[in-house]
Scaffold this active site. Structure first.
Site, short mmCIF file in Angstrom:
data_model
loop_
_atom_site.label_atom_id
_atom_site.label_comp_id
_atom_site.label_asym_id
_atom_site.label_seq_id
_atom_site.Cartn_x
_atom_site.Cartn_y
_atom_site.Cartn_z
N HIS A 4 2.85 0.72 8.82
CA HIS A 4 3.03 2.17 8.65
C HIS A 4 1.77 2.79 8.07
O HIS A 4 1.04 3.47 8.77
CB HIS A 4 4.25 2.44 7.77
CG HIS A 4 4.50 3.89 7.51
ND1 HIS A 4 4.73 4.38 6.26
CD2 HIS A 4 4.54 4.95 8.34
CE1 HIS A 4 4.92 5.68 6.33
NE2 HIS A 4 4.80 6.06 7.57
N LEU A 5 1.49 2.49 6.79
CA LEU A 5 0.31 3.09 6.17
C LEU A 5 -0.55 2.07 5.44
O LEU A 5 -1.40 2.43 4.63
CB LEU A 5 0.73 4.20 5.20
CG LEU A 5 1.26 5.47 5.86
CD1 LEU A 5 1.69 6.47 4.80
CD2 LEU A 5 0.22 6.08 6.78
N CYS A 62 6.18 0.98 -0.48
CA CYS A 62 5.62 2.34 -0.37
C CYS A 62 6.57 3.30 0.32
O CYS A 62 6.82 4.39 -0.17
CB CYS A 62 4.29 2.29 0.37
SG CYS A 62 3.02 1.39 -0.53
N HIS A 63 7.11 2.91 1.48
CA HIS A 63 7.95 3.83 2.23
C HIS A 63 9.23 3.19 2.74
O HIS A 63 9.95 3.78 3.54
CB HIS A 63 7.15 4.42 3.40
CG HIS A 63 5.97 5.21 2.93
ND1 HIS A 63 4.70 4.69 2.94
CD2 HIS A 63 5.87 6.44 2.40
CE1 HIS A 63 3.85 5.58 2.44
NE2 HIS A 63 4.53 6.65 2.10
N GLY A 64 9.51 1.96 2.34
CA GLY A 64 10.82 1.36 2.61
C GLY A 64 10.98 0.64 3.93
O GLY A 64 12.11 0.40 4.35
#
Length: 172
Positions: free
Chosen positions: A117-118, A136-138
């Site tokens: 993702h990132l 970070c974002h799950g």
């Protein structure tokens, strides 16, 4: 055919050829250092591949090694983890890929430990699939490194690696 039509090499022709040959050698000698400096240096080549000894990794354990500045997860999967990864229906995966295409030996999984993702580093043995969880974002990944939920668009990347022997792999 007379001897008048056949050109005989004279001293000047030999000097032209010798001068041309010497100029070519000199140009190649001058260009070689310029071309050679474009090759990666020894420290970069040393990071191009890394070998991992698998003997100390017990089933169920994940180790992290560094390769090209990135973390690489090497997971010694248990038979239950292998079975779960192989029996997952591909239709339920956001990025369908068979477990057999992600591993060279079923008990060993090697993936780059960077969330797709990132770029965060996922945590091992976390999430509902006991694979990896990106804090970070799950995003959650299963025991084959495949994305199961969350914003990550693709599976964890599998680097190029080979088994040097039964207990050692070479990544890169």
């Amino acid at each position: 055919m007379s001897d008048d039509t056949i050109a005989q090499p004279n001293r000047r022709d030999i000097l032209y050829i010798a001068t041309g040959a010497m100029a070519t050698v000199a140009a190649a000698g001058a260009a070689w250092p310029l071309l050679d400096q474009m090759n990666p240096d020894a420290s970069t080549l040393a990071l191009a591949s890394t070998e991992v000894d698998l003997t100390a990794i017990v089933p169920g354990q994940i180790i992290t090694v560094k390769w090209r500045g990135k973390p690489v997860f090497v997971r010694h999967r248990t038979p239950a983890e292998i079975s779960e990864a192989e029996n997952t229906p591909l239709a339920s995966l956001p990025d369908p890929e068979a477990d057999s295409k992600r591993v060279k030996k079923p008990e060993w999984l090697v993936v780059i430990g960077v969330c797709t993702h990132l770029g965060c580093i996922p945590l091992g043995h976390e999430g509902e699939y006991d694979g990896w969880f990106c804090p970070c974002h799950g995003s959650t990944y299963d025991t084959s490194g495949r994305i199961r939920s969350g914003p990550a668009p693709t599976n964890l990347e599998v680097p190029n690696y080979v088994f040097v022997n039964d207990t050692k792999i070479k990544i890169g």
